[in-house]
Design a protein around this motif. Structure first.
Motif, mmCIF file in Angstrom:
data_model
loop_
_atom_site.group_PDB
_atom_site.id
_atom_site.type_symbol
_atom_site.label_atom_id
_atom_site.label_comp_id
_atom_site.label_asym_id
_atom_site.label_seq_id
_atom_site.Cartn_x
_atom_site.Cartn_y
_atom_site.Cartn_z
ATOM 1 N N UNK A 256 0.867 -1.337 0.124
ATOM 2 C CA UNK A 256 -0.040 0.159 0.038
ATOM 3 C C UNK A 256 0.913 1.213 0.057
ATOM 4 N N UNK A 257 2.115 1.053 0.298
ATOM 5 C CA UNK A 257 2.934 2.200 0.365
ATOM 6 C C UNK A 257 3.665 2.842 -1.000
ATOM 7 N N UNK A 258 3.339 3.927 -1.384
ATOM 8 C CA UNK A 258 3.964 4.446 -2.512
ATOM 9 C C UNK A 258 5.095 5.623 -2.283
ATOM 10 N N UNK A 259 6.013 5.601 -3.105
ATOM 11 C CA UNK A 259 6.954 6.598 -3.209
ATOM 12 C C UNK A 259 6.659 7.766 -4.058
ATOM 13 N N UNK A 260 6.477 9.085 -3.403
ATOM 14 C CA UNK A 260 6.039 10.128 -4.310
ATOM 15 C C UNK A 260 7.435 10.667 -4.727
ATOM 16 N N UNK A 261 7.381 10.782 -6.290
ATOM 17 C CA UNK A 261 8.515 11.310 -7.017
ATOM 18 C C UNK A 261 8.174 12.432 -7.857
ATOM 19 N N UNK A 262 7.129 13.228 -7.500
ATOM 20 C CA UNK A 262 6.697 14.245 -8.377
ATOM 21 C C UNK A 262 7.809 15.403 -8.080
ATOM 22 N N UNK A 263 7.868 16.582 -9.122
ATOM 23 C CA UNK A 263 8.445 17.675 -8.926
ATOM 24 C C UNK A 263 7.889 18.544 -7.821
ATOM 25 N N UNK A 264 6.590 18.821 -7.857
ATOM 26 C CA UNK A 264 5.990 19.638 -6.917
ATOM 27 C C UNK A 264 6.268 18.966 -5.482
ATOM 28 N N UNK A 265 6.336 19.722 -4.621
ATOM 29 C CA UNK A 265 6.424 19.126 -3.013
ATOM 30 C C UNK A 265 5.060 18.553 -2.840
ATOM 31 N N UNK A 266 5.023 17.402 -1.876
ATOM 32 C CA UNK A 266 4.021 16.428 -1.915
ATOM 33 C C UNK A 266 2.738 17.257 -1.287
ATOM 34 N N UNK A 267 3.058 18.187 -0.219
ATOM 35 C CA UNK A 267 1.971 18.815 0.539
ATOM 36 C C UNK A 267 1.189 19.843 -0.469
ATOM 37 N N UNK A 268 1.923 20.311 -1.609
ATOM 38 C CA UNK A 268 1.264 21.111 -2.558
ATOM 39 C C UNK A 268 0.586 20.269 -3.338
ATOM 40 N N UNK A 269 1.178 19.256 -3.824
ATOM 41 C CA UNK A 269 0.504 18.290 -5.032
ATOM 42 C C UNK A 269 -0.854 17.899 -4.501
#
Length: 517
Positions: A281-294
Motif C-alpha cells: 500500500x506504500x507508494x514513493x512520491x517522486x513528483x517535482x511539486x512538493x508532496x503537500x502542495x500536490x
C-alpha cells in the motif's frame, strides 16, 4: 479519486502526516526534530512532591517541567485489577496513545480506587516507572500514569493488569471467541492483553508473534529500568511516521504516500512484518511539486489557522479558541434557501455538522467546546441535527462526550485532549495585539522559507537566492535552522544569503534571485 489515504512529508527537520478522506484533509500531525512529543514514552522517575489535597503528585522524569501523576493513575502495590476508568473491555484511556478505534479513552480519573489515599501509594523520593499519557500543554507539565501499556500491530500488552479484552469493533462473536482463546493460551501470568481491531481474521501465528514480541520488549524494558538511575528515559515510542501508520492503517486506508526514499523503504519493511499486502500500500512520491502542495494539504492547513470557515451553501463557521474552551458559531451567511426559513436553518445546521467535526479533527481542538447552531423552533429539527452530530463524531478517534441541543441551539461537548492543538503547535501569541490574536511562530515561518527555497530550486536555474525576513525569522535561519539551510545548499549546489529587515511583519518574507555583477 482514492477514498482514504495517508500522505507523509518527511525531512530531516520535521515530519508531517495528513489523513485525507473523501478528498478532504481530516487529520493532521506534525513532529519537529527539535521538539518531538513524548507521549507513549516510559520513564523511570522520582516523586518530588506529594499533594494530599489534590490526591496527586509531581514526578521528576528528567524534563524541564515535572510530570503530573493523579492518584487514580497509580497502581496499588500487589493489585492486578483494572482501574475504575477502564471500560467494559478493559480499555485504559492511555492504552494506545489515543487510538480511539479500540475505545481506549474515557474521562480522566477523578478519584482513587477503593478509597486509597495518595500518601498510602507513594512517598517523596520514591522511584516509579511511569508512561507519558499527555504531552506538556501550555504551562502544564506532561501527565503520566503507572498503568503501562505497549501497543503492537494486533494487540496491546498491559504488563501489570490481569485482564483480556477484545475490541468492540469486532462484532462477530465467533471471531471474538477465537481471539480470546488465542490470548488465553499464551498470555503471561499477571499481565493483560487487549486485542485490537486490526487482528480481525488475522491468522493465529501472527497474533502470537505480536504478543511474543511485546512480552520480550517488556522484559528488556524491565531489566533496563532496574539497572538505570532515575530520572531517565527507559523506552521511547515510535516516531510519527511509524506511529501514525501503526494507529491509522486499520482504518480502511487505500494507500500511503511518502516523499522520502529511505523512510519509504523503512516503512515498507515495517509493514511487511505484518503483511506483504500492507507493504504494497506504500507508494514513493517522486513528483517535482512538493508532496503537500500536490495534494492540496498546505492550503487546507493554512485555512485551519483562520477563524472563518465557509460552507459550500454560503453559510460559514466562526471558530474561536481560548485556553479554557473553544466556541464554534454557525451562520447562514449568503445561503437564503429556496423554501421556508426553518428549512434553510436546518439545512445550514446539517451542513455545519460535517464541517464542525472535520475542523475539530483537523485542528485537534480539545477540552470544553460550545457549538452555537442557528436557533431551531421545532424539537424534531433539533433532534435531527443532534443525531447527525453524534453520527459524524463516530469518525473521530478522540473520545467525545456530547450533551443534547438546548432550545437556544447550544451544544456542550468535550473532546479528549492528549496534545497541543494545531494552532498551539504552529502559532504564538501575537506581539502586535498584546496576545489577543495569533501569528505564525518564527520556527513555522523558517520552515516555510525552507520549503519555498525548495520550490525555487525546482523551478529556476539561478545560482543563488537572497532571503529577506523579519529579524526573528532571519536569526532562526542563521542559527537553529542553519544546519538545514546548509543541507539544502549542499544538496542542490546553490547559494543562499539571509538578510534581516526590521520593518517586515513576522510572517512576511521574500525570496529573490541573487544578482552577480
Amino acid at each position: 479519486m482514492v477514498a482514504k489515504q495517508l500522505v507523509i512529508n518527511s525531512t530531516s527537520y520535521e515530519t508531517r502526516v495528513a489523513l485525507i478522506e473523501g478528498g478532504q484533509v481530516s487529520e493532521y500531525y506534525i513532529e519537529r526534530s527539535r521538539d518531538r512529543g513524548i507521549v507513549g514514552g516510559i520513564y523511570k522517575g522520582k516523586i518530588i512532591r506529594v499533594l494530599p489535597g489534590m490526591q496527586s503528585c509531581f514526578v521528576d522524569i528528567g524534563l524541564e517541567r515535572a510530570a503530573f501523576l493523579y492518584g487514580g493513575d497509580i497502581k496499588p502495590e500487589g493489585s492486578h485489577e483494572l482501574p475504575e476508568y477502564f471500560d467494559e473491555e478493559g480499555k485504559h484511556e492511555h492504552a494506545h496513545q489515543g487510538d480511539e478505534e479500540e475505545g481506549s479513552e474515557t474521562n480522566p480519573p477523578k478519584t482513587l480506587q477503593k478509597n486509597y489515599r495518595i500518601s498510602d501509594l507513594v512517598k517523596e523520593g520514591q522511584e516509579v516507572l511511569v508512561q507519558v499519557a499527555k504531552d506538556a500543554i501550555s504551562t502544564k507539565g506532561a501527565r503520566v500514569t503507572t498503568y503501562l501499556s505497549l501497543p503492537g500491530r494486533y494487540v496491546v500488552l498491559m504488563p501489570s493488569i490481569n485482564h483480556i479484552g477484545v475490541s468492540r469493533r469486532i462484532q462477530s462473536e465467533e471471531e471474538r471467541n477465537r481471539l480470546r482463546s488465542i490470548v488465553q493460551k499464551i498470555k503471561p501470568e499477571g499481565a493483560g492483553i487487549i486485542v485490537r481491531t486490526a487482528s480481525e481474521n488475522v491468522p493465529d501465528e501472527k497474533i502470537i508473534a505480536d504478543i511474543d514480541f511485546l512480552v520480550k520488549l517488556w522484559e528488556s524494558l524491565r531489566v533496563k529500568s532496574l539497572k538505570s538511575k532515575s530520572p531517565c528515559l527507559v523506552h521511547e515510542d515510535l516516531d510519527l511516521v511509524f506511529r501514525a501508520t501503526r494507529d491509522l492503517i486499520s482504518r480502511d486506508l487505500d494507500r500511503i504516500v511518502i516523499d522520502d526514499k529511505k523512510r519509504y523503504e523503512d516503512l515498507v519493511r515495517f509493514l511487511n512484518r505484518f503483511s506483504v499486502k500492507l507493504g504494497a500500500q506504500v507508494q514513493l512520491y517522486q513528483g517535482e511539486t512538493q508532496i503537500f502542495d500536490a495534494f492540496g494539504i498546505e492550503q487546507e492547513v493554512s485555512r485551519a489557522l483562520g477563524s472563518k470557515v465557509w460552507l459550500k451553501s454560503g453559510g460559514y463557521l466562526i471558530i474561536e479558541q481560548t485556553e479554557a474552551l473553544a466556541a464554534i458559531d454557525v451562520n447562514t451567511g449568503r445561503f437564503v434557501g429556496n423554501k421556508s426559513l426553518g428549512d434553510t436553518i436546518v439545512k445550514t445546521n446539517l451542513e455545519a455538522v460535517k464541517e464542525i467535526v472535520q475542523q475539530l479533527r483537523l485542528r485537534n481542538i480539545g477540552g470544553i467546546i460550545i457549538l452555537d447552531f442557528i436557533d431551531m423552533d421545532r424539537s424534531d429539527d433539533r433532534d435531527k441535527v443532534f443525531q447527525a452530530l453524534v453520527e459524524e463524531l463516530k469518525k473521530d478517534k478522540a473520545k467525545t462526550t456530547v450533551l443534547r441541543i438546548s432550545e437556544m441551539g447550544l451544544v456542550q461537548m468535550t473532546r479528549k485532549r492528549t496534545e497541543e492543538s494545531l494552532m498551539q503547535k504552529l502559532t504564538v501569541d501575537c506581539p502586535y495585539c498584546d496576545g489577543n490574536g495569533h501569528v505564525k511562530s518564527p520556527s513555522t515561518v523558517s520552515y516555510e522559507v525552507i520549503r519555498e527555497l525548495l520550490r525555487e530550486f525546482s523551478r529556476s536555474n539561478h545560482e543563488g537566492f537572497v532571503v529577506k525576513a523579519h529579524p526573528q525569522v532571519a536569526d532562526r535561519l542563521l542559527e537553529e535552522d542553519k544546519i538545514f539551510i546548509d543541507e539544502l545548499k549542499s544538496k542542490h549546489s546553490r547559494k543562499v544569503v539571509v538578510k534581516s529587515f526590521l520593518d517586515y511583519h513576522l510572517e512576511h518574507f521574500e525570496i529573490a534571485p541573487m544578482r552577480f555583477e
